[in-house]
Scaffold this motif. Structure first.
Motif, PDB file in Angstrom:
ATOM      1  N   GLU A 242      -4.501  28.272  18.167  1.00 57.35           N
ATOM      2  CA  GLU A 242      -4.953  26.947  17.735  1.00 57.35           C
ATOM      3  C   GLU A 242      -5.878  27.063  16.534  1.00 57.35           C
ATOM      4  O   GLU A 242      -5.824  26.255  15.607  1.00 57.35           O
ATOM      5  N   TRP A 243      -6.740  28.082  16.541  1.00 58.35           N
ATOM      6  CA  TRP A 243      -7.663  28.287  15.429  1.00 58.35           C
ATOM      7  C   TRP A 243      -6.892  28.629  14.151  1.00 58.35           C
ATOM      8  O   TRP A 243      -7.204  28.123  13.073  1.00 58.35           O
ATOM      9  N   ILE A 244      -5.887  29.494  14.282  1.00 59.03           N
ATOM     10  CA  ILE A 244      -5.061  29.859  13.125  1.00 59.03           C
ATOM     11  C   ILE A 244      -4.392  28.615  12.546  1.00 59.03           C
ATOM     12  O   ILE A 244      -4.419  28.373  11.334  1.00 59.03           O
ATOM     13  N   VAL A 245      -3.811  27.799  13.417  1.00 59.49           N
ATOM     14  CA  VAL A 245      -3.117  26.579  12.987  1.00 59.49           C
ATOM     15  C   VAL A 245      -4.101  25.589  12.363  1.00 59.49           C
ATOM     16  O   VAL A 245      -3.835  25.000  11.313  1.00 59.49           O
ATOM     17  N   LYS A 246      -5.257  25.404  13.018  1.00 57.71           N
ATOM     18  CA  LYS A 246      -6.265  24.459  12.529  1.00 57.71           C
ATOM     19  C   LYS A 246      -6.733  24.811  11.119  1.00 57.71           C
ATOM     20  O   LYS A 246      -7.022  23.934  10.305  1.00 57.71           O
ATOM     21  N   ASN A 247      -6.781  26.095  10.816  1.00 55.84           N
ATOM     22  CA  ASN A 247      -7.230  26.541   9.500  1.00 55.84           C
ATOM     23  C   ASN A 247      -6.117  26.563   8.465  1.00 55.84           C
ATOM     24  O   ASN A 247      -6.346  26.976   7.329  1.00 55.84           O
ATOM     25  N   GLY A 248      -4.912  26.153   8.867  1.00 56.73           N
ATOM     26  CA  GLY A 248      -3.811  26.078   7.917  1.00 56.73           C
ATOM     27  C   GLY A 248      -3.211  27.420   7.565  1.00 56.73           C
ATOM     28  O   GLY A 248      -2.514  27.540   6.564  1.00 56.73           O
ATOM     29  N   TRP A 249      -3.460  28.433   8.386  1.00 56.59           N
ATOM     30  CA  TRP A 249      -2.902  29.746   8.114  1.00 56.59           C
ATOM     31  C   TRP A 249      -1.490  29.825   8.666  1.00 56.59           C
ATOM     32  O   TRP A 249      -1.138  29.131   9.620  1.00 56.59           O
ATOM     33  N   ASN A 250      -0.674  30.666   8.068  1.00 55.61           N
ATOM     34  CA  ASN A 250       0.708  30.852   8.503  1.00 55.61           C
ATOM     35  C   ASN A 250       0.795  31.981   9.511  1.00 55.61           C
ATOM     36  O   ASN A 250       0.430  33.118   9.210  1.00 55.61           O
ATOM     37  N   PRO A 251       1.300  31.686  10.719  1.00 54.53           N
ATOM     38  CA  PRO A 251       1.452  32.746  11.716  1.00 54.53           C
ATOM     39  C   PRO A 251       2.653  33.635  11.417  1.00 54.53           C
ATOM     40  O   PRO A 251       3.667  33.186  10.882  1.00 54.53           O
ATOM     41  N   ALA A 252       2.521  34.886  11.741  1.00 55.48           N
ATOM     42  CA  ALA A 252       3.619  35.849  11.641  1.00 55.48           C
ATOM     43  C   ALA A 252       3.475  36.816  12.810  1.00 55.48           C
ATOM     44  O   ALA A 252       2.376  37.024  13.326  1.00 55.48           O
ATOM     45  N   ILE A 253       4.602  37.385  13.232  1.00 57.64           N
ATOM     46  CA  ILE A 253       4.613  38.288  14.373  1.00 57.64           C
ATOM     47  C   ILE A 253       5.195  39.621  13.935  1.00 57.64           C
ATOM     48  O   ILE A 253       6.214  39.658  13.231  1.00 57.64           O
TER      49      ILE A 253
END
Length: 119
Positions: free
Chosen positions: A39-50
């Motif tokens: 949620e923190w990653i998304v809230k900060n507008g960062w792009n998730p990658a795995i």
């Protein structure tokens, strides 16, 4: 009360002692804590990658990319589902979530969500 720094005896010869980044020195995160990190990653507008790799190769700078980064993804459930899918497809591997910071053009965070086991 002592202000001494605790020693973590990590050794290459002892795979169980190896640490991978700041979060690995903390107790394991439960599902709710992992969710809050996403949620923190998304809230900060960062792009998730795995990414994933075999435990014996975790010290390499190269990890395998699981699909493409999830550019613009804001659905926490979808990100969790992809983490689980990567883990199911690579059950012996470490699986980590990365948050790419668009503005700084770098990794803002990297969290090992699933730890594989050395054989």
């Amino acid at each position: 009360m002592s202000n001494q720094v605790q020693d973590y005896p990590s050794r290459l010869s002892d795979p169980a002692s190896r640490k991978m980044g700041t979060f690995s020195y903390l107790p394991p995160m439960d599902e709710q804590k992992i969710r809050r990190q996403i949620e923190w990653i998304v809230k900060n507008g960062w792009n998730p990658a795995i990414e994933h790799t075999e435990p014996e190769n975790a010290w390499s700078h190269y990890w395998y990319m699981w699909k493409l980064p999830m550019f613009g993804e804001t659905d926490v459930e979808r990100i969790l589902a992809e983490l689980e899918a990567c883990h199911r497809a690579n059950p012996g591997n470490h699986v980590r979530l990365i948050g790419y910071d668009n503005y700084r053009q770098t990794q803002g965070t990297s969290i090992v969500v699933y730890r594989g086991r050395m054989v």
